[in-house]
Design a protein around this motif. Sequence first.
Motif, PDB file in Angstrom:
ATOM      1  N   GLY A   1     -73.306  -0.871  11.155  1.00 19.64           N
ATOM      2  CA  GLY A   1     -72.127  -1.634  11.572  1.00 19.64           C
ATOM      3  C   GLY A   1     -72.041  -2.993  10.901  1.00 19.64           C
ATOM      4  O   GLY A   1     -71.002  -3.630  10.900  1.00 19.64           O
ATOM      5  N   ARG A   2     -73.151  -3.451  10.333  1.00 25.72           N
ATOM      6  CA  ARG A   2     -73.148  -4.726   9.620  1.00 25.72           C
ATOM      7  C   ARG A   2     -72.551  -4.574   8.222  1.00 25.72           C
ATOM      8  O   ARG A   2     -72.218  -5.563   7.572  1.00 25.72           O
ATOM      9  N   ILE A   3     -72.448  -3.334   7.762  1.00 21.22           N
ATOM     10  CA  ILE A   3     -72.040  -3.126   6.379  1.00 21.22           C
ATOM     11  C   ILE A   3     -70.520  -3.215   6.270  1.00 21.22           C
ATOM     12  O   ILE A   3     -69.803  -2.280   6.577  1.00 21.22           O
ATOM     13  N   ASP A   4     -70.071  -4.371   5.877  1.00 20.67           N
ATOM     14  CA  ASP A   4     -68.662  -4.575   5.613  1.00 20.67           C
ATOM     15  C   ASP A   4     -68.318  -3.682   4.411  1.00 20.67           C
ATOM     16  O   ASP A   4     -68.991  -3.765   3.383  1.00 20.67           O
ATOM     17  N   PRO A   5     -67.301  -2.833   4.528  1.00 17.52           N
ATOM     18  CA  PRO A   5     -66.955  -1.981   3.385  1.00 17.52           C
ATOM     19  C   PRO A   5     -66.729  -2.805   2.121  1.00 17.52           C
ATOM     20  O   PRO A   5     -66.893  -2.305   1.007  1.00 17.52           O
ATOM     21  N   LEU A   6     -66.401  -4.066   2.319  1.00 18.67           N
ATOM     22  CA  LEU A   6     -66.155  -4.911   1.144  1.00 18.67           C
ATOM     23  C   LEU A   6     -67.422  -5.138   0.328  1.00 18.67           C
ATOM     24  O   LEU A   6     -67.355  -5.386  -0.873  1.00 18.67           O
ATOM     25  N   PHE A   7     -68.582  -5.070   0.977  1.00 15.54           N
ATOM     26  CA  PHE A   7     -69.829  -5.166   0.200  1.00 15.54           C
ATOM     27  C   PHE A   7     -69.883  -4.034  -0.822  1.00 15.54           C
ATOM     28  O   PHE A   7     -70.304  -4.215  -1.961  1.00 15.54           O
ATOM     29  N   ILE A   8     -69.456  -2.872  -0.377  1.00 19.96           N
ATOM     30  CA  ILE A   8     -69.525  -1.697  -1.240  1.00 19.96           C
ATOM     31  C   ILE A   8     -68.505  -1.827  -2.366  1.00 19.96           C
ATOM     32  O   ILE A   8     -68.816  -1.589  -3.532  1.00 19.96           O
TER      33      ILE A   8
ATOM     34  N   ALA B   1     -68.930   1.917  11.760  1.00 15.74           N
ATOM     35  CA  ALA B   1     -69.215   2.086  10.338  1.00 15.74           C
ATOM     36  C   ALA B   1     -68.575   3.367   9.818  1.00 15.74           C
ATOM     37  O   ALA B   1     -67.979   3.384   8.746  1.00 15.74           O
ATOM     38  N   ARG B   2     -68.688   4.439  10.582  1.00 10.05           N
ATOM     39  CA  ARG B   2     -68.168   5.716  10.125  1.00 10.05           C
ATOM     40  C   ARG B   2     -66.678   5.607   9.789  1.00 10.05           C
ATOM     41  O   ARG B   2     -66.223   6.056   8.745  1.00 10.05           O
ATOM     42  N   ARG B   3     -65.920   4.973  10.675  1.00  3.72           N
ATOM     43  CA  ARG B   3     -64.479   4.825  10.420  1.00  3.72           C
ATOM     44  C   ARG B   3     -64.225   3.978   9.180  1.00  3.72           C
ATOM     45  O   ARG B   3     -63.424   4.307   8.323  1.00  3.72           O
ATOM     46  N   ARG B   4     -64.926   2.865   9.114  1.00  2.15           N
ATOM     47  CA  ARG B   4     -64.639   1.929   8.032  1.00  2.15           C
ATOM     48  C   ARG B   4     -65.086   2.492   6.685  1.00  2.15           C
ATOM     49  O   ARG B   4     -64.406   2.321   5.675  1.00  2.15           O
ATOM     50  N   LEU B   5     -66.229   3.160   6.693  1.00  3.27           N
ATOM     51  CA  LEU B   5     -66.753   3.698   5.443  1.00  3.27           C
ATOM     52  C   LEU B   5     -65.903   4.866   4.955  1.00  3.27           C
ATOM     53  O   LEU B   5     -65.672   5.034   3.764  1.00  3.27           O
ATOM     54  N   GLU B   6     -65.415   5.662   5.892  1.00  2.51           N
ATOM     55  CA  GLU B   6     -64.565   6.782   5.514  1.00  2.51           C
ATOM     56  C   GLU B   6     -63.255   6.260   4.901  1.00  2.51           C
ATOM     57  O   GLU B   6     -62.769   6.780   3.896  1.00  2.51           O
TER      58      GLU B   6
ATOM     59  N   GLY C   1     -74.722  -7.395  14.024  1.00  3.90           N
ATOM     60  CA  GLY C   1     -73.854  -7.846  12.939  1.00  3.90           C
ATOM     61  C   GLY C   1     -72.529  -7.121  12.833  1.00  3.90           C
ATOM     62  O   GLY C   1     -71.818  -7.292  11.847  1.00  3.90           O
ATOM     63  N   ILE C   2     -72.179  -6.326  13.834  1.00  3.55           N
ATOM     64  CA  ILE C   2     -70.868  -5.668  13.799  1.00  3.55           C
ATOM     65  C   ILE C   2     -69.769  -6.727  13.752  1.00  3.55           C
ATOM     66  O   ILE C   2     -68.787  -6.599  13.024  1.00  3.55           O
ATOM     67  N   CYS C   3     -69.981  -7.812  14.504  1.00  3.87           N
ATOM     68  CA  CYS C   3     -68.988  -8.890  14.525  1.00  3.87           C
ATOM     69  C   CYS C   3     -68.782  -9.464  13.130  1.00  3.87           C
ATOM     70  O   CYS C   3     -67.662  -9.757  12.727  1.00  3.87           O
ATOM     71  N   THR C   4     -69.887  -9.622  12.389  1.00  8.20           N
ATOM     72  CA  THR C   4     -69.791 -10.253  11.076  1.00  8.20           C
ATOM     73  C   THR C   4     -68.965  -9.403  10.123  1.00  8.20           C
ATOM     74  O   THR C   4     -68.187  -9.921   9.335  1.00  8.20           O
ATOM     75  N   SER C   5     -69.140  -8.098  10.209  1.00  9.46           N
ATOM     76  CA  SER C   5     -68.342  -7.279   9.303  1.00  9.46           C
ATOM     77  C   SER C   5     -66.946  -7.037   9.858  1.00  9.46           C
ATOM     78  O   SER C   5     -66.102  -6.494   9.165  1.00  9.46           O
ATOM     79  N   THR C   6     -66.709  -7.429  11.088  1.00  2.00           N
ATOM     80  CA  THR C   6     -65.371  -7.284  11.656  1.00  2.00           C
ATOM     81  C   THR C   6     -64.515  -8.517  11.392  1.00  2.00           C
ATOM     82  O   THR C   6     -63.332  -8.416  11.133  1.00  2.00           O
ATOM     83  N   CYS C   7     -65.131  -9.682  11.441  1.00  2.00           N
ATOM     84  CA  CYS C   7     -64.378 -10.940  11.302  1.00  2.00           C
ATOM     85  C   CYS C   7     -63.831 -11.065   9.883  1.00  2.00           C
ATOM     86  O   CYS C   7     -64.603 -11.162   8.933  1.00  2.00           O
TER      87      CYS C   7
ATOM     88  N   ALA D   1     -56.208  -2.808   6.793  1.00  2.00           N
ATOM     89  CA  ALA D   1     -56.272  -1.385   7.149  1.00  2.00           C
ATOM     90  C   ALA D   1     -56.089  -1.213   8.651  1.00  2.00           C
ATOM     91  O   ALA D   1     -56.843  -1.760   9.449  1.00  2.00           O
ATOM     92  N   GLY D   2     -55.076  -0.474   9.021  1.00  2.00           N
ATOM     93  CA  GLY D   2     -54.802  -0.243  10.438  1.00  2.00           C
ATOM     94  C   GLY D   2     -53.985  -1.350  11.079  1.00  2.00           C
ATOM     95  O   GLY D   2     -53.681  -1.289  12.264  1.00  2.00           O
ATOM     96  N   ARG D   3     -53.639  -2.381  10.292  1.00  2.00           N
ATOM     97  CA  ARG D   3     -52.871  -3.497  10.852  1.00  2.00           C
ATOM     98  C   ARG D   3     -51.568  -3.692  10.097  1.00  2.00           C
ATOM     99  O   ARG D   3     -50.658  -4.359  10.583  1.00  2.00           O
ATOM    100  N   CYS D   4     -51.523  -3.149   8.892  1.00  2.00           N
ATOM    101  CA  CYS D   4     -50.376  -3.401   8.010  1.00  2.00           C
ATOM    102  C   CYS D   4     -49.168  -2.610   8.466  1.00  2.00           C
ATOM    103  O   CYS D   4     -49.259  -1.419   8.728  1.00  2.00           O
ATOM    104  N   THR D   5     -48.015  -3.269   8.545  1.00  2.00           N
ATOM    105  CA  THR D   5     -46.791  -2.579   8.946  1.00  2.00           C
ATOM    106  C   THR D   5     -45.922  -2.240   7.738  1.00  2.00           C
ATOM    107  O   THR D   5     -44.802  -1.797   7.887  1.00  2.00           O
ATOM    108  N   GLU D   6     -46.465  -2.483   6.561  1.00  2.00           N
ATOM    109  CA  GLU D   6     -45.745  -2.200   5.312  1.00  2.00           C
ATOM    110  C   GLU D   6     -44.434  -2.945   5.211  1.00  2.00           C
ATOM    111  O   GLU D   6     -43.429  -2.394   4.773  1.00  2.00           O
ATOM    112  N   CYS D   7     -44.430  -4.192   5.616  1.00  2.00           N
ATOM    113  CA  CYS D   7     -43.204  -4.975   5.501  1.00  2.00           C
ATOM    114  C   CYS D   7     -42.930  -5.319   4.047  1.00  2.00           C
ATOM    115  O   CYS D   7     -41.822  -5.714   3.690  1.00  2.00           O
ATOM    116  N   GLY D   8     -43.956  -5.205   3.208  1.00  2.00           N
ATOM    117  CA  GLY D   8     -43.746  -5.367   1.777  1.00  2.00           C
ATOM    118  C   GLY D   8     -43.695  -6.798   1.295  1.00  2.00           C
ATOM    119  O   GLY D   8     -43.399  -7.055   0.125  1.00  2.00           O
TER     120      GLY D   8
END
Lengths: 348, 162, 652, 323
Positions: free
Chosen positions: B47-54, B84-89, C621-627, D260-267
């Motif tokens: 859950g710490r893995i921000d997809p942006l890291f990837i 993580a599963r949702r974000r990574l997918e 760290g879920i919060c960190t990757s969420t923020c 992702a999951g928040r965008c309403t595609e307002c463009g």
Amino acid sequence: MAAVKYISREKLPEWLKALAAERRLLVPVEEGGAVVFRAYDPAKAPVFGSDATAPPKGSVFPASKELFSYTYGKEGEDAKPTLTLDPKTTAEPTVVFGSKPCGARGFLIFDRVYMGKKFPDPYYIAAREATVFVTMACDTVENTCFCHWVGSGPADPAGSDLLLTPVAGGWLVEAVSAKGEPLLASPALTDGAAKAAEAEEVKAKTRAALGEAPDISTSKEALLARFDDMDFWRDQSDKCISCGACTYLCPTCYCFSITDEGSGMSGKRLRSWDACMHFQFTLEASGHNPRPTKAHRLKNRVGHKFSYYPTLHDGLIACCGCGRCVKSCPVSVDIREIVQNAVAKAKA
Amino acid sequence: MPVLTGKELRIVGFLCNWCSYGGADTAGVGRFNQPTDLRIIRVPCSGRIDPLFIAKTLINGADGVLVSGCHPRDCHYAEGNFYARRRLEVLKRFLPILGIDPGRFDYTWVSASEGQRWQKVVTAFTEQIHTLGPAPRFDAVAPELLAKVAGAISQGGNRVAA
Amino acid sequence: MRIGVFVCHCGSNIEGTVDTAAVAKATLEFPEVVYATDTMYACSEPGQDGIIQAIKEKNLTGVVVASCTPRMHEPTFRKAVERAGLNRFMFEMANIREHVSWIGKNREANTNKSLDLVRIAVEKLRRDAPLIPSKFSVNKRVMIIGGGVAGIQAALDCADGGLQVVLVERESTIGGKMAKLDKTFPTVDCSSCILGPKMVDVAQHPNITLHAYSEVDSIGGYVGNFQVKVKKKATYVDWELCTGCGACIEKCPSKKNPDAFNEKIGPCTSINIPFPQAIPKKAYIDATTCRQFVKGKCGVCAKVCPTGAIRYDMTDEIVTEDVGAIVAATGYDLFDIKKIPEYGSGTYPDVITGLQYERLLSASGPTGGHIKRPSDGKEPKNIVFIQCVGSRDKSLDRPYCSGFCCMYTAKQTILTKDHIPDSQSYVFYMDIRSPGKMYDEFTRRAMEEYGARYIRGRVAMVYPKGDKLMVRGADTLAGTQVEIEADLVVLAAGAEAAKGAPQLAEKLRISYDKYGFFMESHPKLKPVETNTAGVYLAGSCQGPKDIPQSVGQGSAAAAKVLALFSKDMLESDPQISRVDIKRCVGCGKCIMTCPFKAIKEVEFRGQKKAEVIETVCQGCGICTSTCPQGAIQLSHFTDNQILAEVNALCQS
Amino acid sequence: MSRLEELKTRIKEALPGLECVIGWQKGYDALHNTPLFMRSAEDVDKLEWGALNVHNPAVYLPTMAGKKVGVVVKGCDSRSVVELLQENLINRDNIVIFAAGCDGVVDLTKVKAKLAAAGTGAGVVTAVSADGKTVSVTAGGKTVAMPMAEVAADKCLRCQYPNAVLADTFVGTPAPQPTPVPSANADLDALDAMSVPDRMAFWRYHMDRCIRCYACRNACPMCVCRDHCIAQSREPHWLSQDDSVTEKLMFQVVHAMHLAGRCTECGECQRACPMDIPVLALKKHLNRTIHDLFDYQAGVDAAAIPPLLQFKTEEVNIKERSW
């Protein structure tokens, strides 16, 4: 000044190829709907009709310039690291071809900052001196043009080295600086004396199309008078979304930020464009920000161009009137309107 | 020299501390031979893995990224791998539109007891990356390819070749 | 920062395939590394002393040790750097053993990879900040889940140690599997005689609260401060009033229900007390068979109960227990022997499990301790025991050995001979597993003194012939097929994880293996700890165990709890998330996704901001990757640290 | 009474209780409208309603937190308001929503292309008139009639919500929902049709001219980090100031993934881009993914939880790889 020349549309590629052979040649080309200055590619026709989306600012003052690279060296245990710097002060000889007068004129504003006696900037000076501007006078005007408000015009040679004026079949070519003269030597150019009158007509007609400029000569004082009037600035900035489009597309905006990007034992120092419309522009390390709102920031942008800079630099307005800030603003903030509002309010 | 030129490719792993990092340890304890390309970055939880890291890793030139966490329901932090599963997918499906082969990124679940599974995952993923070869880079797109795509774009109008 | 790098040989474990000296030398080229050396055993006393000495002599402010997995020795080295005066979080490890030297033999590649792992450790360390743990109070109550012998032992030891204990048992009585056994190996002493007194101690101990017929519903909180919701299932009998007199059982008209305590080989009433020594000795109604519930009328028990304890309208009740530690002692269940149809269980009533046989042997069992076979009540003469039914069998996904079957089968052959002197026992076995004090001697006695015939081989099938069962199998020692005419077949059904174990593990936030057994923190060095602080394991929930092992683990878990509770304040792990309030926009996404409710909304100068509750944050760290704006950063695993690791791997 | 006149009347009634009401007015030329902040009745008289109201006024709402403001919305804009409410970034009690049926807005890039094709330019427009079906633009002395279907923003061609999904005051008759036009997804379709390496070249080509002005971000109503965006911070330090394609593209990835999951595609991201970079395609692709995976559409239900801020223990549509 030297002889007046003429280049036909047909001969233009020959001239461009010749110029490109000797140096970097930047011309306006269409890219995904925008017009930007790119290295000349004979396969791709330059776009001279309308003003480029982005001015040729980057030719002399790149969006991000590596000032120097650095490397730390270490010899074994506990040794004091050595530091090697590799400054990038040399500039590539460049011709910027086909900018409008306003785009070239922008550098006059830069010159007073970076080529002044107080803080001469070697990077800028090198690039500026290595760059020649072959400018095209305008033969049409757009709704956003206001060069005539700020002491310029559609055929303003200030800041340019050669000035091309559209005439039937091609362009009249005039050297407007000593730096430009050698470029006239190309065999593609012919004598242009016969076209001079036509060119003057085009210039006059275009200038006339702009109409009369409103009197903003009191902008220096008028804007200063509004300095503490935050209600005024709130009204002017309400719709501003604090992006940097106006700043980055402005031929006269010269502010920068410096960052070091290191990895391991080496790295580089970057000087990149900064935008006074961004919150970070004046953000202090403590977290305090003297310009916390967009009203403060827009006040600075307009004030700087039409009041503070002219005050320091013999009345020269730090705006070339190209209108990009108006045209490219996602919400159509109009700097002309703001200046006029301030002038009007001062009169009232 | 980060990777052995000609032999290894640049593969970065993000592993949760509790399950997959432990699974990789278990594989080591069991002396399960694995290819040497992978470099593991330890994080507390998938859950710490921000997809942006990837995304950042791949855009910056890695040839492959492998993420592994606890099996769903087994997260040490109860819910991290579910997020993580949702974000990574979502990221996995996003990569190809950027021009990154989706085969360069995989995510999976390996528990601390699954040393053999870890060996299998690393071996299969490393093979997969070697099959794909070194990753093409955004800042080094071949001029011919660029010209081709640019041509298609200007044909099709302002924005997208349609 | 002044960084020291120590590259461990681990004897030849690392040095064998990694040039540690070369790695050490090369790390001197890394930024801020001022000292690097290879070392024989970094974790040994001289190894640690070497690190401490280097820190002092070279004025190091941060240390990287490249050795084994941080899951092994990170705490060791953190303590070492702390002894040298550094903050213990100014330390990073590079795992060059489990992740390098042990998984490949290419010395060049391994050396190179090791250097890369040190590189990222250095880059991470350069961005480490000293962290100071904060302290929080401990609720010195412990919950034991499961009232088998392991749980009982843990409960008693904790209670004797002065702790308040909450014991939760799923059945209506404690005692677990051991209560069902007749005798125990290798001493052949009476199981209920040795367990009974312990059960009574539980009932009488002033420090123990017992929730029988109850299950854990949910668990919140963290070490020192768990909140456990316990579901007290409806017994339909007010246990405050029930005296256990048994009048209701006598009169209950629904008498033919399979008796779970007797492993369903005997009948019982719908209102029942499982066995005479039950603790608590209270009746409960099985609503699935009780006529009052099934048919809507009966009410006999309510009429006869002398204290008026029957409550047909009782419902499940949730009680919340606040505890500081939890011991899981949920035991095991038996492999379902019906999954092997060739042995005939389910089809032939005289094919039974070893535990059912225990009930036939037990004086408190359905036959009063007389061995009578289920089909016709006849006394069997030839009894065949089949080993490893659902153990050591890959085809059934039960590859593990259940451990105690060999021994109890030996015991059962001995008891059989005692009960029926003219009987003959046969044991089909794969191997005899009898490591333990007096264990092997015991199996020998079964064979030699009690004449049990051991046949090494597997049984192919069991089929009926008249009122007998024919057991056909192989004798692999003799290399022949054998066929034995049996009166009774006893299957040594393997042990498997207790039903619902994975679900409980999820509530406890601990791991379990693919068979459902709970994962200990370390297979050798931390056998009763889990990876969740404050949660311990005892007995067969971790893997099949016999009685002495289970009792030993019960005591061990109790010792861990007592050690934990010996401090009034616990130190929280400071590797937690922190909010940069300047960057926080108060959107609350971190609050929404935190699994621990460790983030709360606060007002700061009129603006909404997030704030981390230090002692509640577990550092996932879920919060960190969420923020999205990176305003909440997990200390020691910040975005910048991970990015630095990524950059080091991508750019260098 | 026309929609516009009724809107003006209703806004004037409500104005005394509000800090301001955000709408649109005529801009610097006939082709450009511009956001209007109405604080007085005279301001309200400047209000415009129609095909040139291209901006999404929801973008201003989070910055006005704590003040009671009104906002005039098109259907698409209202979805942004819903999304902001969902994320607690604005307080429903502090927002008064005025709405009317929307017949679609123009895409100025398409208008520019039409003008260019007619031999004139957007810079010299002198008059614009629209009747819902056709937009007539006079520029450089020529009048070019453009069918709305050819110059409408893509989002309008596939609009599901021409009438606000949430409004306090809805004036006039609701607008009919347009029939989706295939070309509305031309950008994504084209990307879909490309090979993966071609897509890399595509983004390399387009991102090269990005000037990093962050207009895409600042015009986005869901980019609520604003001054604290990780694109411009050192702590955390996700991006350098390098003028490189990778850094520029990485920002687009950040923006898209955060949406992702928040965008309403307002463009707005793409409309705002001064360099005409087709950045919306990335968000469209993600929206499609989110829809496929979680059957979710942003900006419709203020009580919903965005799909990446929640989970299911069994994910029906995620097929994990078996090794």
